[in-house]
Design a protein around this motif. Sequence first.
Motif, mmCIF file in Angstrom:
data_model
loop_
_atom_site.group_PDB
_atom_site.id
_atom_site.type_symbol
_atom_site.label_atom_id
_atom_site.label_comp_id
_atom_site.label_asym_id
_atom_site.label_seq_id
_atom_site.Cartn_x
_atom_site.Cartn_y
_atom_site.Cartn_z
ATOM 1 N N VAL A 65 1.105 2.688 -3.488
ATOM 2 C CA VAL A 65 -0.238 3.008 -3.972
ATOM 3 C C VAL A 65 -0.734 4.303 -3.341
ATOM 4 O O VAL A 65 -1.235 5.210 -4.026
ATOM 5 N N VAL A 66 -0.605 4.396 -2.010
ATOM 6 C CA VAL A 66 -1.058 5.596 -1.298
ATOM 7 C C VAL A 66 -0.219 6.797 -1.704
ATOM 8 O O VAL A 66 -0.743 7.899 -1.901
ATOM 9 N N ALA B 227 -1.238 8.112 -5.042
ATOM 10 C CA ALA B 227 -2.568 8.722 -5.011
ATOM 11 C C ALA B 227 -2.604 10.052 -4.274
ATOM 12 O O ALA B 227 -3.606 10.775 -4.345
ATOM 13 N N GLN C 144 -6.740 -3.303 -4.613
ATOM 14 C CA GLN C 144 -5.484 -3.752 -3.994
ATOM 15 C C GLN C 144 -5.752 -4.486 -2.677
ATOM 16 O O GLN C 144 -5.115 -5.503 -2.375
ATOM 17 N N MET D 174 0.805 -1.224 0.000
ATOM 18 C CA MET D 174 0.000 0.000 0.000
ATOM 19 C C MET D 174 0.834 1.268 0.000
ATOM 20 O O MET D 174 0.343 2.329 -0.411
ATOM 21 N N ARG E 39 -11.666 3.366 -1.563
ATOM 22 C CA ARG E 39 -10.692 3.992 -2.457
ATOM 23 C C ARG E 39 -9.686 2.987 -3.015
ATOM 24 O O ARG E 39 -9.270 3.078 -4.172
ATOM 25 N N TYR E 40 -9.306 2.005 -2.191
ATOM 26 C CA TYR E 40 -8.249 1.070 -2.598
ATOM 27 C C TYR E 40 -8.755 -0.374 -2.644
ATOM 28 O O TYR E 40 -8.001 -1.319 -2.399
ATOM 29 N N LYS E 41 -10.015 -0.556 -2.987
ATOM 30 C CA LYS E 41 -10.662 -1.866 -2.892
ATOM 31 C C LYS E 41 -9.936 -2.946 -3.706
ATOM 32 O O LYS E 41 -9.734 -4.070 -3.217
ATOM 33 N N TYR F 12 -11.175 1.615 2.373
ATOM 34 C CA TYR F 12 -11.444 0.389 1.614
ATOM 35 C C TYR F 12 -12.038 0.712 0.240
ATOM 36 O O TYR F 12 -11.656 0.118 -0.785
#
Length: 487
Positions: free
Chosen positions: A244-245, A248, A320, A241, A316-318, A314
């Motif tokens: 990814v975070v 974003a 992954q 994550m 937003r990043y469902k 969850y």
Amino acid sequence: MSTTEGAPFRYIDLFAGIGGFAAALEAFGGECVYSVEIDDAAAKVYERNWGHSPLGDITRDANDVVMNVPAHDLLAAGFPCQPFSKSGAQRGMEETRGTLYWNILKIIQAHHPTIVLLENVRNLAGPRHKHEWDVIIQTLRDEGYRVSETPSVFSPHLLPLERGGRPQVRERVFITATYDPDGLLGEVEAKPPLANLSLRGGEEWDLAADLPLSDGEVPGTALSADEVAWLEAWDDFVTTMWPVVRAANTDSEREATLPGFPIWVDRWIKAEQLEAWAAGAPGVPYRNRTDLPDLWDDVPAWKQNFLVKNARFYTRYKAQLDRWLARHEVATFPPSRRKLEWQAQQTPTLWECVLQLRPSGIRAKRPTHLPALVAITQTSIIGSARRRLSTTEAARLQGFPDNFDFGPQSAAATYKQLGNGVNIGAVWNMLRAHASRDRAVLEASEKGRSLLKAILDDAPKSPDDRLEHVVAEGQSRYAESMLPVAV
């Protein structure tokens, strides 16, 4: 008891534990004339290292009828904080009756030691215990003591290593008082001794260098296969994550971190489901809902906040998060291991953190210092070493030298005793700061001058310079006491 020839002061050690106060006071050159500890296991460790047994009960030795405590110059006590009664309008000693502080106060009334040094959990100085705090301060003042009504909340991580500091956040409140029945300083306010402490500042600790950590495998510290599996899964979460975070949230460094709120896998649902429930839709949209009421409005505000944040995360990043859940079968983990409390800021992997397996979840912190040792099974995990903190390292964290001997007891007993103990460096520096604050009062009496010389003028800045020697002396006294008596 200690038999130091020509000792500069005599002290008593109440609720002595394994001897955190004794370590500092012996290193200052003091002679113990009375100590008491009701726990048998802790008393045995105390005796093994200080040469005399403190096993006993203060309620039998200091009460309305009996005073079996000898005269002394300094009283030290890490006393239990039992609630004082708030019924009635009386103040002073009657309000402390039935608490262990009342027994301390009986000793103070009988002997009026020159210095009183009390230690307790930080909550004693909090708003919920203002009444108890006020009673303690007022009863000491009624007995002629100069004492600040402002709490001295202190932690060893605030001190530099060369002053006896340690990388442990362990906030405790200290009450320090000097007997001054004549009021030598008049109306001059007794400020908390903290003003006289030299603090570490913004410098960060290095656990590996400053504790230090033991090399290689350490018996009794290994993680179980299940624990490794849980941590490996959450490490995959962190390393997955992070990029990814970050991608974003390129516009805000603060947002480009993993969530700081508790991450609850059991509370991952789409935001629209949560919004529907909050709007009055029937049913609770969670498979595991044992701790939730039927109606959204009945959920406590703090929990609503966490539910909303988890649902948004969850949602937003469902994609992954669903793949991560599938990789590790997280649903099979115990409930408390399906939660992550990320307090490690920009740390890139879980295995670089300091970890605790808590009932509330897996807590991860930056590896700059350790959370406070506690007397229950939450021994910190050193992520970089992939093991728990050893008993030797835990003792170092409290300031004990490596020659301190816990005897044949279990590691669990040792962890418990250290978690209940007082940090030696914090005691050392608090007492030195107190002596500095009240130098004018101490210089006015022979006992005060002797204490001042031992604590401030002749002592090094750190107890570490003397502790190994004074522990060896105590162990020698213990060995002599165990020799058979010639007939």
